[in-house]
Design an enzyme around this catalytic site. Sequence first.
Site, PDB file in Angstrom:
ATOM      1  N   LYS A 297       6.853  25.811  17.199  1.00 20.68           N
ATOM      2  CA  LYS A 297       8.129  25.917  16.509  1.00 20.68           C
ATOM      3  C   LYS A 297       9.090  26.788  17.310  1.00 20.68           C
ATOM      4  O   LYS A 297       8.732  27.888  17.759  1.00 20.68           O
ATOM      5  CB  LYS A 297       7.903  26.506  15.118  1.00 20.68           C
ATOM      6  CG  LYS A 297       9.130  26.497  14.220  1.00 20.68           C
ATOM      7  CD  LYS A 297       8.753  26.946  12.814  1.00 20.68           C
ATOM      8  CE  LYS A 297       9.960  26.941  11.872  1.00 20.68           C
ATOM      9  NZ  LYS A 297       9.585  27.285  10.488  1.00 20.68           N
TER      10      LYS A 297
ATOM     11  N   SER B 146      11.762  24.169   7.498  1.00 18.58           N
ATOM     12  CA  SER B 146      12.442  24.326   8.763  1.00 18.58           C
ATOM     13  C   SER B 146      11.620  23.867   9.969  1.00 18.58           C
ATOM     14  O   SER B 146      12.144  23.782  11.082  1.00 18.58           O
ATOM     15  CB  SER B 146      12.846  25.789   8.956  1.00 18.58           C
ATOM     16  OG  SER B 146      11.714  26.630   8.963  1.00 18.58           O
TER      17      SER B 146
ATOM     18  N   SER C 136       8.282  25.778   4.447  1.00 14.23           N
ATOM     19  CA  SER C 136       8.697  25.232   5.741  1.00 14.23           C
ATOM     20  C   SER C 136       7.599  24.569   6.543  1.00 14.23           C
ATOM     21  O   SER C 136       7.883  23.936   7.558  1.00 14.23           O
ATOM     22  CB  SER C 136       9.350  26.333   6.585  1.00 14.23           C
ATOM     23  OG  SER C 136      10.576  26.723   6.029  1.00 14.23           O
TER      24      SER C 136
END
Length: 385
Positions: free
Chosen positions: A80, A137, A161
Amino acid sequence: MDPAAYRALGAREIAGLVGRGEVSAVEVVEASLAVVAEREGRIRAFREVWSAEARAVAAAVDRAVRRERLPLAGVPVGLKAWGGRSTPQARALVAAGCVPVGATSVPGPGTEWKTWGWTDRGPTVNPWRADRVPGGSSAGSAAAVAVGMVPLAAAADGAGSVRIPAAWCGVSGLKPTTGAVPATDPTGLAVPGPIARRAEDLRAWLEAVAGRPYPRTDHAGVTAAWSADAGCADTDPEVAEVASAAAGRLAAVCGVVLDAAPPVLTDATGAWQRVRSGGPAADGVNRDRLAAFFGGAQLLLTPTTPNRPHGHDGPDGRFSTALTCPFNLSGHPALSVPAGFTADGCPVGLQLVAAPGADGLLLDLAELFERTQPFSPPEWPSAPA
């Protein structure tokens, strides 16, 4: 390694092949990069692709496996973008033999909603419905896993997320018990977690990052409750129907007794925002209700989100985090598995929640449930955005 053969493998399978010398980590990474080259232009799952670095790390893995056992030897992973290679999660995965191939997309500036991913080539698209977002996210992590670029991706879950993009991209994602793995969020809300095509690879990630085994256990007679809204969400009826059917299949396959009364939770959004802003961790009503529930039952089942993936222009008015953020506040482990699809082709997730420390139970059930509907990748090519 043939890219098509690579896409069909899970992380544990890849590690086994590399560890036994049947294929090299370099060959695996070349296959991963070939899939990225083929599909990234349409999906836009990566902000950066680290081709040269990935080849160098893979070569180091090939040297290392001659001397030692690496539990995730040669497994390509996406990291990420928020944190990238600097997080404890990333360092643990590399130490276990993983090969980072790039930084996966996260939301960009300009909106308050975080269920999308930004790259300099355009937004990340949902692999099943390119006119919809992949969730966030950890948007790129879920999209990259779904289309076969990587079998495993590192993510983090502060309000859902990991679980939301996993649900909306038709893959699996785990938010571990708060404190089970090293985390850097001072509020305690955000917990590192994995997104994977295979449920067993969630366990491989947790063992590598937590630094301890999570053996399979006897889960016979587990008592569970199903709730379409947990008392705090405005759930789309079709999403609830798909998730409810999946809950029934899980109960039948895993021997779960689905007869407990579910807890009635309150809207946790305000409490979550106070904690995120540095205020006190005050969510006493939900804390007490969850404690009472898990005093008599072992499992809570809900849809992962109350809504289906929304368009790139923004949410439909429902809070995507309504069913996920309560467990960031409470610290309970929660896992999303693919439940099925709505009539318009949008993936739906089934969320499994257990008592703090019972991560192993969730992993056991997810692996058993997956046998009822093995991962099926989206058709390729996906329709353009």
